[in-house]
Design an enzyme around this catalytic site. Sequence first.
Site, PDB file in Angstrom:
ATOM      1  N   HIS A  19     -12.490   0.914   1.276  1.00  0.00           N
ATOM      2  CA  HIS A  19     -12.849   2.091   0.479  1.00  0.00           C
ATOM      3  C   HIS A  19     -13.961   2.858   1.199  1.00  0.00           C
ATOM      4  CE1 HIS A  19     -13.894   4.765  -2.618  1.00  0.00           C
ATOM      5  NE2 HIS A  19     -14.748   4.027  -3.283  1.00  0.00           N
ATOM      6  N   ASN A  36      -8.894   6.294  11.459  1.00  0.00           N
ATOM      7  CA  ASN A  36      -7.583   6.363  12.100  1.00  0.00           C
ATOM      8  C   ASN A  36      -7.761   6.382  13.618  1.00  0.00           C
ATOM      9  OD1 ASN A  36      -5.961   6.443   9.805  1.00  0.00           O
ATOM     10  ND2 ASN A  36      -5.858   8.672   9.746  1.00  0.00           N
ATOM     11  N   ARG A  63      -8.514  -4.040   9.931  1.00  0.00           N
ATOM     12  CA  ARG A  63      -7.068  -3.977   9.691  1.00  0.00           C
ATOM     13  C   ARG A  63      -6.528  -2.708  10.350  1.00  0.00           C
ATOM     14  NH1 ARG A  63      -3.347  -1.802   6.012  1.00  0.00           N
ATOM     15  NH2 ARG A  63      -1.485  -3.078   5.723  1.00  0.00           N
ATOM     16  N   ARG A 117       0.848  -1.196   0.000  1.00  0.00           N
ATOM     17  CA  ARG A 117       0.000   0.000   0.000  1.00  0.00           C
ATOM     18  C   ARG A 117       0.886   1.249   0.000  1.00  0.00           C
ATOM     19  NH1 ARG A 117      -2.616  -4.017   2.631  1.00  0.00           N
ATOM     20  NH2 ARG A 117      -4.892  -4.058   2.727  1.00  0.00           N
ATOM     21  N   ARG A 128      -2.575  -2.226  -7.060  1.00  0.00           N
ATOM     22  CA  ARG A 128      -2.087  -3.085  -5.973  1.00  0.00           C
ATOM     23  C   ARG A 128      -2.577  -4.522  -6.133  1.00  0.00           C
ATOM     24  NH1 ARG A 128      -3.034  -4.612  -0.700  1.00  0.00           N
ATOM     25  NH2 ARG A 128      -5.145  -3.806  -0.612  1.00  0.00           N
ATOM     26  N   HIS A 136      -0.050   3.249   4.779  1.00  0.00           N
ATOM     27  CA  HIS A 136      -0.625   2.168   5.607  1.00  0.00           C
ATOM     28  C   HIS A 136      -0.141   0.793   5.148  1.00  0.00           C
ATOM     29  CE1 HIS A 136      -3.668   4.778   7.656  1.00  0.00           C
ATOM     30  NE2 HIS A 136      -3.571   5.464   6.536  1.00  0.00           N
ATOM     31  N   ARG A 179     -11.090  11.131  -1.195  1.00  0.00           N
ATOM     32  CA  ARG A 179     -10.857   9.723  -0.829  1.00  0.00           C
ATOM     33  C   ARG A 179     -11.790   8.815  -1.620  1.00  0.00           C
ATOM     34  NH1 ARG A 179     -11.338   8.525   5.267  1.00  0.00           N
ATOM     35  NH2 ARG A 179     -10.112   6.679   4.796  1.00  0.00           N
ATOM     36  N   TYR A 224      -9.360   5.250  -3.401  1.00  0.00           N
ATOM     37  CA  TYR A 224      -9.172   3.885  -2.890  1.00  0.00           C
ATOM     38  C   TYR A 224      -9.349   2.810  -3.964  1.00  0.00           C
ATOM     39  CZ  TYR A 224      -8.586   5.747   1.772  1.00  0.00           C
ATOM     40  OH  TYR A 224      -8.089   6.426   2.853  1.00  0.00           O
ATOM     41  N   PHE A 235      -3.081  15.602  -0.718  1.00  0.00           N
ATOM     42  CA  PHE A 235      -2.638  14.333  -0.118  1.00  0.00           C
ATOM     43  C   PHE A 235      -1.332  13.824  -0.736  1.00  0.00           C
ATOM     44  CE2 PHE A 235      -3.123   9.649   0.730  1.00  0.00           C
ATOM     45  CZ  PHE A 235      -3.053   9.720   2.110  1.00  0.00           C
TER      46      PHE A 235
HETATM   47 FE1  HDE Z   1      -6.317   6.870   3.329  1.00  0.00          FE
HETATM   48  N1  HDE Z   1      -5.561   5.836   1.767  1.00  0.00           N
HETATM   49  N2  HDE Z   1      -6.290   8.561   2.212  1.00  0.00           N
HETATM   50  N3  HDE Z   1      -6.891   8.000   4.928  1.00  0.00           N
HETATM   51  N4  HDE Z   1      -6.300   5.273   4.459  1.00  0.00           N
HETATM   52  C1  HDE Z   1      -5.230   4.544   1.790  1.00  0.00           C
HETATM   53  O1  HDE Z   1      -5.793   2.995   0.099  1.00  0.00           O
HETATM   54  C2  HDE Z   1      -6.194   8.590   0.873  1.00  0.00           C
HETATM   55  C3  HDE Z   1      -7.113   9.346   4.952  1.00  0.00           C
HETATM   56  C4  HDE Z   1      -6.777   5.155   5.737  1.00  0.00           C
HETATM   57  O2  HDE Z   1      -5.913  -1.103   6.048  1.00  0.00           O
HETATM   58  C5  HDE Z   1      -4.886   4.014   0.432  1.00  0.00           C
HETATM   59  O3  HDE Z   1      -5.887   0.758  -0.037  1.00  0.00           O
HETATM   60  C6  HDE Z   1      -6.402   9.923   0.400  1.00  0.00           C
HETATM   61  C7  HDE Z   1      -7.812   9.737   6.140  1.00  0.00           C
HETATM   62  C8  HDE Z   1      -6.560   3.821   6.231  1.00  0.00           C
HETATM   63  O4  HDE Z   1      -6.060  -1.275   3.870  1.00  0.00           O
HETATM   64  C9  HDE Z   1      -5.111   5.225  -0.483  1.00  0.00           C
HETATM   65  C10 HDE Z   1      -6.597  10.689   1.513  1.00  0.00           C
HETATM   66  C11 HDE Z   1      -7.999   8.580   6.834  1.00  0.00           C
HETATM   67  C12 HDE Z   1      -5.942   3.140   5.192  1.00  0.00           C
HETATM   68  C13 HDE Z   1      -5.550   6.281   0.497  1.00  0.00           C
HETATM   69  C14 HDE Z   1      -6.532   9.824   2.647  1.00  0.00           C
HETATM   70  C15 HDE Z   1      -7.420   7.512   6.071  1.00  0.00           C
HETATM   71  C16 HDE Z   1      -5.805   4.070   4.110  1.00  0.00           C
HETATM   72  C17 HDE Z   1      -3.550   3.342   0.331  1.00  0.00           C
HETATM   73  C18 HDE Z   1      -6.827  12.183   1.603  1.00  0.00           C
HETATM   74  C19 HDE Z   1      -8.686   8.419   8.197  1.00  0.00           C
HETATM   75  C20 HDE Z   1      -5.481   1.705   5.200  1.00  0.00           C
HETATM   76  C21 HDE Z   1      -3.822   1.866   0.208  1.00  0.00           C
HETATM   77  C22 HDE Z   1      -7.863  12.657   0.827  1.00  0.00           C
HETATM   78  C23 HDE Z   1     -10.084   8.741   8.158  1.00  0.00           C
HETATM   79  C24 HDE Z   1      -6.592   0.784   4.824  1.00  0.00           C
HETATM   80  C25 HDE Z   1      -5.250   1.769   0.083  1.00  0.00           C
HETATM   81  C26 HDE Z   1      -6.161  -0.650   4.923  1.00  0.00           C
HETATM   82  C27 HDE Z   1      -5.259   3.747   2.854  1.00  0.00           C
HETATM   83  C28 HDE Z   1      -5.898   7.503   0.070  1.00  0.00           C
HETATM   84  C29 HDE Z   1      -6.654  10.288   3.973  1.00  0.00           C
HETATM   85  C30 HDE Z   1      -7.427   6.156   6.533  1.00  0.00           C
HETATM   86  C31 HDE Z   1      -3.941   5.661  -1.345  1.00  0.00           C
HETATM   87  C32 HDE Z   1      -6.371  10.351  -1.050  1.00  0.00           C
HETATM   88  C33 HDE Z   1      -8.275  11.133   6.508  1.00  0.00           C
HETATM   89  C34 HDE Z   1      -6.918   3.284   7.603  1.00  0.00           C
HETATM   90  O5  HDE Z   1      -6.122   4.990  -1.415  1.00  0.00           O
END
Ligand code: HDE
Length: 667
Positions: A334, A143, A107, A67, A364, A70, A353, A357, A156
């Site tokens: 997602h 988070n 996860r 990833r 991936r 994360h 977001r 995802y 981001f």
């Molecule tokens: Fe994520 N984030 N994120 N994120 N995020 C990913 O998706 C993204 C954000 C969070 O255990 C990615 O499958 C953008 C906030 C978790 O598989 C990706 C933005 C929060 C996980 C992605 C954010 C998160 C991810 C990378 C800003 C808390 C792990 C791999 C707009 C609410 C999920 C994937 C797991 C993972 C994009 C910000 C939580 C790249 C564009 C805010 C827990 O898609």
Amino acid sequence: MENKKTKQLKNFKIDNEQKAGLTTNQGLKMAEDEFSLKAGLRGPTLLEDFHFREKMTHFDHERIPERIVHARGVGAHGVFQVYESLEKYTKANFLNDSSKITPVFVRFSTVQGSRGSSDTVRDVRGFATKFYTDEGNYDLVGNNMPVFFIQDAIKFPDFVHAVKPEPDTEVPQGASAHDTFWDFFGQNPESAHMIMWAMSDRAIPRSLRMMEGFGVHTFRLVNKEGKAHFVKFHWKPALGVHSQVWDEAQKAAGKNPDFHRIDLYEAISKGDFPEWELGLQLIPEEDEFKFDFDILDPTKLWPEEEVPVKLVGKMTLNRNVDNFFAETEQIAFHPGHVVPGIDFSNDPLLQGRLFSYTDTQLSRLGGPNFHQIPINRPVCPFHNNQRDGMHQMAIHHGQTSYHRNSLNNNQPEPVPESQGGYEHYQEKVDGRKVRERSESFLDFYSQAKLFYNSLASYEQQHLKDALSFELGKCKSQQVKDNAIAVLNHIDRQVAEEVSENIGALLPQENNEVKSDKKSPALSMANTIKKPDTKNVAILLNGAPDSNKITEWVKVLASSKINFSIVDKKVHSLNENVKVTDTYDTADSSLFDAALLISSDNKLDKKPLEFIEMSFKHFKPLAFFVQNKKSLDNIRIDLNDPGVFNLSTKDITDFIKGIAESRFWDRK
Ligand code: HDE
């Protein structure tokens, strides 16, 4: 424990116990798996060796991209059940029926490091939950902190480039203590609030089982009548919220890089199932503008004292994965995976977001059919006109794959809302196309200050120490000075102390937000404190009386406390009590408390170090010594809080100390 998801997964399990023998992927039984096919005993390998080629090719392609953020994570299965119907707020079926048990997969992850990095680094933790509901998968991808670094998704990639290892050296790993991260902070003061969280003890959790979870964004709940509430989601851990101290976390990262992973796995294996309550903060649509912050701004939380958290259900993690790759690595979350009754807000971070995802899973997981991977499959039927693509697992039969058709009665047909079809909330939207930030998003500092004000004084000190460590690791003077300039907007005393520690410029003018507002819910000092599932090291010195030890371990076990007996060598004290760890394998950073039992008149170096380190990390300590002299060389004050002499005090006092976790007011 069987549920729809466990039953579904069973169909895909392959058991090594099956006695079919070793075959190729084509089912051909092979008589030899140790030697490649060669021209002569000492000759070259032949291209004809299909078995060698197949085995090696598969191996060559075993890895998939990690990833982008994360990357390091660990997961487990469980169940969720709502306490009473929430139909007043949402029509989501799994939240309407208190007898319904919904399978889940969670996860947890760190954000910055790669798959092989250490668990106990200073970082935000991901807390992503997939609910396998009867109406489709619902993902709450949160988070362990309630706010985020940026306000708009378009930033981001910049933020992630800044926090990830630097591009020229690929350093640092599993750490944010470097120039580009702090440069980003200095140039993007919208990060101010989140930085305070990321530098607080929340970023070094004691256990994944002892973290809160937050959905971060404002979502919408919509009921059958179409009435909507804005909502923030919370997970509240049954064991309370607890952290390591920084020195301990750094040591644990070396002594056991898998500390959190193993902690979760072992707790579930033992039947100490981790639990969280789901909490909701609800704001009726009509109250959207009643607050002194914009509820669409993801750098703001809703103080619990203003908008109480309603506890609505419980999640229990009760089963470890069978295969890490198949389940934990291949799960695809997602925030756009929703069910009827759950909808989005216009938070610009959430909106972005919703694109990212699925897009990231395409590279991936190698194509558009990742929803068919066993861990990602919904437990309800899923069917549409999407076809083909890499790794298609389904055999769609019939002539048509388009909508509208007459050849197949227009099947599969859209389902009206009244029968469970998803309809988006019909929010009225009217505006000019602009690339701008709303003025209501411009207050970067009030809640950063609120968070700081709410912490206990030892938590405030830890935060200042963390800032001093991280900025102290930066090389650029400009980066340090800029960071202090932002901190100077939050709290003057923080800016003063940190700038002095790191040799940075303190702005002449005090720009701090003037507010003494507090939110007690933000401090971990006010959390639940229990001895349950804590780990105690019982340290032996000499050959102490095993009866006493047998008696004490029974008392510890009856309080649900885990223990390991540590000595120079592994041996059995009696039939039931065994020494399982040695001073080579055990380390104080991996335990919550220590109990020293000594029969010698001198304390060996290793138990001495263990005790002193536990003391330094504010942990409860107990000792029982046959000869007082054995404590002569110990360099700690045995009258300090949290130190229990079991010659004069009862073991139950020590257990209360274990529940307390840390004794911050040691000299
Ligand atoms: Fe994520 N984030 N994120 N994120 N995020 C990913 O998706 C993204 C954000 C969070 O255990 C990615 O499958 C953008 C906030 C978790 O598989 C990706 C933005 C929060 C996980 C992605 C954010 C998160 C991810 C990378 C800003 C808390 C792990 C791999 C707009 C609410 C999920 C994937 C797991 C993972 C994009 C910000 C939580 C790249 C564009 C805010 C827990 O898609």
